[in-house]
Design a protein around this motif. Structure first.
Motif, PDB file in Angstrom:
ATOM      1  N   GLY A 161       1.099   5.479  -8.581  1.00 51.25           N
ATOM      2  CA  GLY A 161       1.853   5.789  -9.798  1.00 51.25           C
ATOM      3  C   GLY A 161       2.667   7.057  -9.654  1.00 51.25           C
ATOM      4  O   GLY A 161       3.821   7.125 -10.087  1.00 51.25           O
ATOM      5  N   GLY A 162       2.081   8.080  -9.021  1.00 54.39           N
ATOM      6  CA  GLY A 162       2.795   9.331  -8.821  1.00 54.39           C
ATOM      7  C   GLY A 162       4.002   9.195  -7.919  1.00 54.39           C
ATOM      8  O   GLY A 162       4.987   9.941  -8.053  1.00 54.39           O
ATOM      9  N   SER A 163       3.960   8.223  -7.007  1.00 51.96           N
ATOM     10  CA  SER A 163       5.083   8.043  -6.076  1.00 51.96           C
ATOM     11  C   SER A 163       6.342   7.560  -6.780  1.00 51.96           C
ATOM     12  O   SER A 163       7.447   7.638  -6.227  1.00 51.96           O
ATOM     13  N   GLN A 164       6.208   7.081  -8.018  1.00 50.65           N
ATOM     14  CA  GLN A 164       7.382   6.652  -8.778  1.00 50.65           C
ATOM     15  C   GLN A 164       8.336   7.818  -9.034  1.00 50.65           C
ATOM     16  O   GLN A 164       9.525   7.616  -9.274  1.00 50.65           O
ATOM     17  N   ILE A 165       7.802   9.032  -8.979  1.00 49.76           N
ATOM     18  CA  ILE A 165       8.622  10.222  -9.207  1.00 49.76           C
ATOM     19  C   ILE A 165       9.718  10.330  -8.151  1.00 49.76           C
ATOM     20  O   ILE A 165      10.821  10.812  -8.431  1.00 49.76           O
ATOM     21  N   LEU A 166       9.431   9.873  -6.923  1.00 48.06           N
ATOM     22  CA  LEU A 166      10.442   9.916  -5.864  1.00 48.06           C
ATOM     23  C   LEU A 166      11.690   9.142  -6.267  1.00 48.06           C
ATOM     24  O   LEU A 166      12.816   9.604  -6.073  1.00 48.06           O
ATOM     25  N   ALA A 167      11.477   7.965  -6.829  1.00 47.22           N
ATOM     26  CA  ALA A 167      12.617   7.140  -7.241  1.00 47.22           C
ATOM     27  C   ALA A 167      13.311   7.727  -8.461  1.00 47.22           C
ATOM     28  O   ALA A 167      14.518   7.571  -8.633  1.00 47.22           O
ATOM     29  N   LEU A 168      12.543   8.404  -9.317  1.00 47.54           N
ATOM     30  CA  LEU A 168      13.120   9.016 -10.501  1.00 47.54           C
ATOM     31  C   LEU A 168      14.064  10.150 -10.120  1.00 47.54           C
ATOM     32  O   LEU A 168      15.165  10.282 -10.672  1.00 47.54           O
ATOM     33  N   LEU A 169      13.649  10.963  -9.158  1.00 49.31           N
ATOM     34  CA  LEU A 169      14.446  12.117  -8.744  1.00 49.31           C
ATOM     35  C   LEU A 169      15.543  11.754  -7.755  1.00 49.31           C
ATOM     36  O   LEU A 169      16.581  12.415  -7.703  1.00 49.31           O
ATOM     37  N   PHE A 170      15.298  10.711  -6.962  1.00 47.55           N
ATOM     38  CA  PHE A 170      16.260  10.334  -5.921  1.00 47.55           C
ATOM     39  C   PHE A 170      16.641   8.867  -6.063  1.00 47.55           C
ATOM     40  O   PHE A 170      16.080   8.004  -5.391  1.00 47.55           O
ATOM     41  N   PRO A 171      17.574   8.565  -6.975  1.00 44.13           N
ATOM     42  CA  PRO A 171      17.996   7.171  -7.155  1.00 44.13           C
ATOM     43  C   PRO A 171      18.509   6.600  -5.840  1.00 44.13           C
ATOM     44  O   PRO A 171      19.321   7.211  -5.166  1.00 44.13           O
ATOM     45  N   GLY A 172      17.980   5.465  -5.476  1.00 45.97           N
ATOM     46  CA  GLY A 172      18.266   4.901  -4.173  1.00 45.97           C
ATOM     47  C   GLY A 172      16.984   4.787  -3.362  1.00 45.97           C
ATOM     48  O   GLY A 172      16.857   3.927  -2.498  1.00 45.97           O
ATOM     49  N   PHE A 173      16.021   5.651  -3.666  1.00 45.19           N
ATOM     50  CA  PHE A 173      14.740   5.582  -2.958  1.00 45.19           C
ATOM     51  C   PHE A 173      14.003   4.299  -3.327  1.00 45.19           C
ATOM     52  O   PHE A 173      13.341   3.696  -2.501  1.00 45.19           O
ATOM     53  N   SER A 174      14.114   3.893  -4.594  1.00 41.79           N
ATOM     54  CA  SER A 174      13.533   2.669  -5.127  1.00 41.79           C
ATOM     55  C   SER A 174      12.115   2.887  -5.636  1.00 41.79           C
ATOM     56  O   SER A 174      11.219   3.277  -4.875  1.00 41.79           O
ATOM     57  N   ARG A 175      11.923   2.610  -6.929  1.00 45.93           N
ATOM     58  CA  ARG A 175      10.584   2.710  -7.509  1.00 45.93           C
ATOM     59  C   ARG A 175       9.641   1.713  -6.845  1.00 45.93           C
ATOM     60  O   ARG A 175       8.515   2.041  -6.478  1.00 45.93           O
ATOM     61  N   SER A 176      10.116   0.478  -6.689  1.00 49.92           N
ATOM     62  CA  SER A 176       9.289  -0.531  -6.035  1.00 49.92           C
ATOM     63  C   SER A 176       9.003  -0.145  -4.590  1.00 49.92           C
ATOM     64  O   SER A 176       7.882  -0.303  -4.097  1.00 49.92           O
ATOM     65  N   GLY A 177      10.033   0.357  -3.905  1.00 55.73           N
ATOM     66  CA  GLY A 177       9.845   0.759  -2.513  1.00 55.73           C
ATOM     67  C   GLY A 177       8.843   1.889  -2.378  1.00 55.73           C
ATOM     68  O   GLY A 177       7.989   1.883  -1.481  1.00 55.73           O
ATOM     69  N   ALA A 178       8.929   2.881  -3.267  1.00 58.37           N
ATOM     70  CA  ALA A 178       8.013   4.016  -3.215  1.00 58.37           C
ATOM     71  C   ALA A 178       6.580   3.590  -3.499  1.00 58.37           C
ATOM     72  O   ALA A 178       5.636   3.989  -2.793  1.00 58.37           O
ATOM     73  N   THR A 179       6.379   2.776  -4.538  1.00 54.04           N
ATOM     74  CA  THR A 179       5.029   2.369  -4.904  1.00 54.04           C
ATOM     75  C   THR A 179       4.428   1.429  -3.865  1.00 54.04           C
ATOM     76  O   THR A 179       3.259   1.561  -3.493  1.00 54.04           O
ATOM     77  N   MET A 180       5.222   0.476  -3.373  1.00 53.92           N
ATOM     78  CA  MET A 180       4.705  -0.445  -2.367  1.00 53.92           C
ATOM     79  C   MET A 180       4.377   0.289  -1.068  1.00 53.92           C
ATOM     80  O   MET A 180       3.357   0.023  -0.431  1.00 53.92           O
ATOM     81  N   SER A 181       5.240   1.213  -0.672  1.00 52.35           N
ATOM     82  CA  SER A 181       5.006   1.972   0.557  1.00 52.35           C
ATOM     83  C   SER A 181       3.723   2.785   0.451  1.00 52.35           C
ATOM     84  O   SER A 181       2.901   2.816   1.384  1.00 52.35           O
ATOM     85  N   THR A 182       3.527   3.439  -0.686  1.00 53.36           N
ATOM     86  CA  THR A 182       2.312   4.233  -0.878  1.00 53.36           C
ATOM     87  C   THR A 182       1.074   3.353  -0.851  1.00 53.36           C
ATOM     88  O   THR A 182       0.054   3.702  -0.234  1.00 53.36           O
ATOM     89  N   ALA A 183       1.165   2.194  -1.486  1.00 57.17           N
ATOM     90  CA  ALA A 183       0.026   1.269  -1.496  1.00 57.17           C
ATOM     91  C   ALA A 183      -0.287   0.758  -0.085  1.00 57.17           C
ATOM     92  O   ALA A 183      -1.457   0.603   0.289  1.00 57.17           O
ATOM     93  N   LEU A 184       0.753   0.521   0.712  1.00 60.40           N
ATOM     94  CA  LEU A 184       0.536   0.068   2.087  1.00 60.40           C
ATOM     95  C   LEU A 184      -0.134   1.156   2.926  1.00 60.40           C
ATOM     96  O   LEU A 184      -1.011   0.879   3.752  1.00 60.40           O
ATOM     97  N   ILE A 185       0.278   2.405   2.723  1.00 59.17           N
ATOM     98  CA  ILE A 185      -0.339   3.526   3.438  1.00 59.17           C
ATOM     99  C   ILE A 185      -1.825   3.613   3.095  1.00 59.17           C
ATOM    100  O   ILE A 185      -2.657   3.996   3.933  1.00 59.17           O
ATOM    101  N   LEU A 186      -2.168   3.221   1.868  1.00 60.91           N
ATOM    102  CA  LEU A 186      -3.565   3.236   1.428  1.00 60.91           C
ATOM    103  C   LEU A 186      -4.310   1.976   1.854  1.00 60.91           C
ATOM    104  O   LEU A 186      -5.427   1.721   1.401  1.00 60.91           O
ATOM    105  N   ASP A 187      -3.676   1.176   2.719  1.00 65.46           N
ATOM    106  CA  ASP A 187      -4.274  -0.009   3.343  1.00 65.46           C
ATOM    107  C   ASP A 187      -4.405  -1.227   2.427  1.00 65.46           C
ATOM    108  O   ASP A 187      -5.140  -2.158   2.736  1.00 65.46           O
ATOM    109  N   LEU A 188      -3.691  -1.246   1.290  1.00 67.34           N
ATOM    110  CA  LEU A 188      -3.663  -2.459   0.491  1.00 67.34           C
ATOM    111  C   LEU A 188      -2.817  -3.501   1.220  1.00 67.34           C
ATOM    112  O   LEU A 188      -1.890  -3.156   1.961  1.00 67.34           O
TER     113      LEU A 188
END
Length: 276
Positions: A161-188
């Motif tokens: 959820g916190g990773s959504q801030i990346l997309a909020l501050l940097f349009p283009g990063f992608s909210r979905s991309g940030a959240t999915m990437s973080t979840a993958l790093i956590l081995d989901l």
């Protein structure tokens, strides 16, 4: 006069619907599309319009995951009434989503002038598309994809959820991309990461759309373009959600990584050439 015409609303609604839940940055694509159509990307009415039509995409999630949402919300209410029900994963998950939404709300309110000002630049969008691609590729390679949706914990939800801030501050990063990437790093696994991204997007994007509604209506955007853009966003987003869940069950995120890099480089070229 409306800052956005009905025809432009149809195009922007379709772009929003296709890209909101794909890890390619809906904000970035909307800004690119607005730039190509000669719409000022930093105009308050345009920023408000973009936030409001997200509600159509969120409505698609609510409809698509209706049974899941009813199950989770019902478990939450049962847990509020009966302490014996609070062991249930759905009850805890509902609280986790609420808690994980607080950081993005706080940052969104505190940094609103910055988000709608300097950070709304298409140069920022282009750079964020490419940088976000690298993060997504690394996350997909690093993740062991061994944890399912039932294995998520409070820490996972807060970090994603916190990773959504990346997309909020940097349009283009992608909210979905940030959240999915973080979840993958956590081995989901990819499906669990995608579904978690959907559920976390519901309160964040709905809140943003409702918050911006008064600004969108009060700064020159007519009710008809808003209604049309939101309706188109809903229909296209529903189809996009169904496709994405089937895709991630069998494929990596490499196709999205490559696409984002191409779009980012193309945007840099258009900006450098003065086309945008």
């Amino acid at each position: 006069m409306s800052a956005i015409s009905v025809g432009q609303a149809v195009v922007l609604g379709a772009v929003e619907g296709v890209t909101e839940f794909l890890p390619v940055s809906s904000t970035g694509h909307l800004k690119i599309t607005e730039g190509l159509m000669g719409i000022p990307v930093d105009d308050n009415a345009v920023v408000g319009f973009s936030a409001v039509i997200q509600v159509g995409a969120i409505a698609a999630v609510l409809v698509y995951f209706f049974k899941d949402i009813v199950r989770i919300v019902s478990a939450w209410f049962r847990g509020l009434r009966d302490p014996g029900e609070r062991y249930h994963h759905d009850y805890r998950f509902a609280w986790w989503v609420i808690c994980a939404t607080i950081p993005i709300v706080a940052v969104g309110l505190a940094a609103k002038p910055l988000i709608e000002g300097p950070l709304a630049s298409l140069w920022v969008v282009a750079g964020s598309l490419i940088v976000g691609s690298g993060v997504m590729w690394a996350a997909d390679q690093m993740g062991r994809h061994k944890r399912g949706e039932d294995d998520t914990a409070f820490k996972d939800t807060m970090l994603v959820g916190g990773s959504q801030i990346l997309a909020l501050l940097f349009p283009g990063f992608s909210r979905s991309g940030a959240t999915m990437s973080t979840a993958l790093i956590l081995d989901l696994d990819r499906v669990a990461a995608t579904r978690l991204s959907f559920f976390l997007g519901i309160p964040a994007l709905t809140g943003a759309g409702l918050y911006e509604l008064k600004d969108a209506l009060g700064t020159g955007t007519g009710a008809l373009p808003l209604a049309v853009g939101t309706a188109v966003s809903f229909l296209v987003a529903y189809a996009s959600i169904a496709w994405l869940l089937r895709f991630v069950a069998k494929h990596s995120f490499n196709a999205f990584v490559i696409y984002r890099i191409i779009i980012g480089l193309l945007l840099f070229g258009l900006l450098g050439a003065g086309v945008l």
